[in-house]
Design an enzyme around this catalytic site. Structure first.
Site, PDB file in Angstrom:
ATOM      1  N   ILE A  65      36.773  35.686  46.168  1.00  0.00           N
ATOM      2  CA  ILE A  65      37.054  36.645  47.351  1.00  0.00           C
ATOM      3  C   ILE A  65      38.094  37.663  46.891  1.00  0.00           C
ATOM      4  CG2 ILE A  65      38.902  34.710  48.355  1.00  0.00           C
ATOM      5  CD1 ILE A  65      38.082  35.578  51.006  1.00  0.00           C
ATOM      6  N   SER A  66      37.544  38.869  47.298  1.00  0.00           N
ATOM      7  CA  SER A  66      38.442  40.093  46.704  1.00  0.00           C
ATOM      8  C   SER A  66      39.793  39.990  47.561  1.00  0.00           C
ATOM      9  CB  SER A  66      37.829  41.139  47.193  1.00  0.00           C
ATOM     10  OG  SER A  66      36.566  41.309  46.728  1.00  0.00           O
ATOM     11  N   GLN A  67      40.513  40.649  46.760  1.00  0.00           N
ATOM     12  CA  GLN A  67      42.074  40.762  47.180  1.00  0.00           C
ATOM     13  C   GLN A  67      42.286  41.639  48.299  1.00  0.00           C
ATOM     14  OE1 GLN A  67      44.324  42.534  43.873  1.00  0.00           O
ATOM     15  NE2 GLN A  67      46.107  42.671  45.434  1.00  0.00           N
TER      16      GLN A  67
END
Ligand code: SAH
Length: 216
Positions: A65-67
């Site tokens: 999951i992207s930052q």
């Protein structure tokens, strides 16, 4: 899964927003969208303590999951207007998709991993988000639904796929991390005519790779 979003989560999210401000995110609409999305519900319950840290996190199937900072940075660059038709490559957990939906745009999102596609297609509607989901290859885009006002690529692309350039409206914007190594250059392409693009390179990020040659 329990779909709980209580005062504790909301408090953590407010802190996350403050952290993003300190890192230079100034777009109020984007910060509001981040504040509205219950990020902990996109991760395994066991990892609640990581949900509102500004870091990427594994979501299974070798993906992340992207930052939040990256999500905020890319969303800001898209210069979204309500009602924009947005093509997103790399649905993953659906977190970035949810942030886009909070900005009042229509999202068409593509994922190549069946497991993630199935999981996220099931989760997002439960949270009240209804983008259009596609199981397929992001390199090809969605010719049948083109053109798009905006294109967002959320995996590191070795090059800018020609199909995605074609499927962008004249006047439209594509945000894509470009590079085949460990790091990619966040790149913005503004389509100025049927074949003309203005390209701006911003700074480096780390994404999982946009993969080619999937065995279907
Ligand atoms: N936006 C996501 C981040 C996903 S990471 C989030 O917020 O959670 C990148 C995603 O791109 C992964 O799920 C990966 O499976 C997907 N991906 C990689 N190559 C792809 C391709 N060619 N087409 C579509 N999706 C791809």
């Amino acid at each position: 899964m329990t779909m709980k979003d209580d005062y504790k989560h909301k408090g953590l999210r407010r802190q996350l927003g403050e952290g993003l401000r300190q890192k230079g995110i100034t777009n109020e609409a984007v910060l509001k969208a981040i504040d509205a999305v219950p990020r902990h519900l996109f991760m395994d319950a066991a990892f609640l303590e990581f949900a509102y840290k500004d870091t990427a996190f594994p979501i299974g199937a070798g993906q992340t999951i992207s930052q939040p900072y990256t999500v905020a940075f890319q969303t800001d660059l898209l210069d979204l207007k309500r009602g924009d038709k947005v093509l997103e490559i790399g649905t993953g957990s659906g977190y970035q998709t949810a942030v886009l939906m909070e900005m009042g745009v229509k999202v068409f999102t593509i994922e190549r991993q069946k497991l993630l596609y199935d999981k996220t297609k099931n989760l997002l509607p439960q949270l009240g988000y209804a983008p259009k989901f596609f199981y397929g290859d992001g390199y090809k885009g969605l010719p049948n639904y083109a053109p798009f006002d905006k294109v967002l690529v959320t995996a590191g692309a070795p090059f800018v796929p020609e199909a995605l350039k074609e499927q962008l409206k004249v006047g439209g914007i594509m945000v894509i991390p470009v590079g085949s190594g460990d790091v990619q250059m966040m790149t913005v392409l503004q389509k100025t005519s049927e074949s003309g693009f203005e390209t701006t390179e911003l700074k480096q990020f780390r994404f999982v790779p946009l993969l080619e040659d999937k065995q279907w």
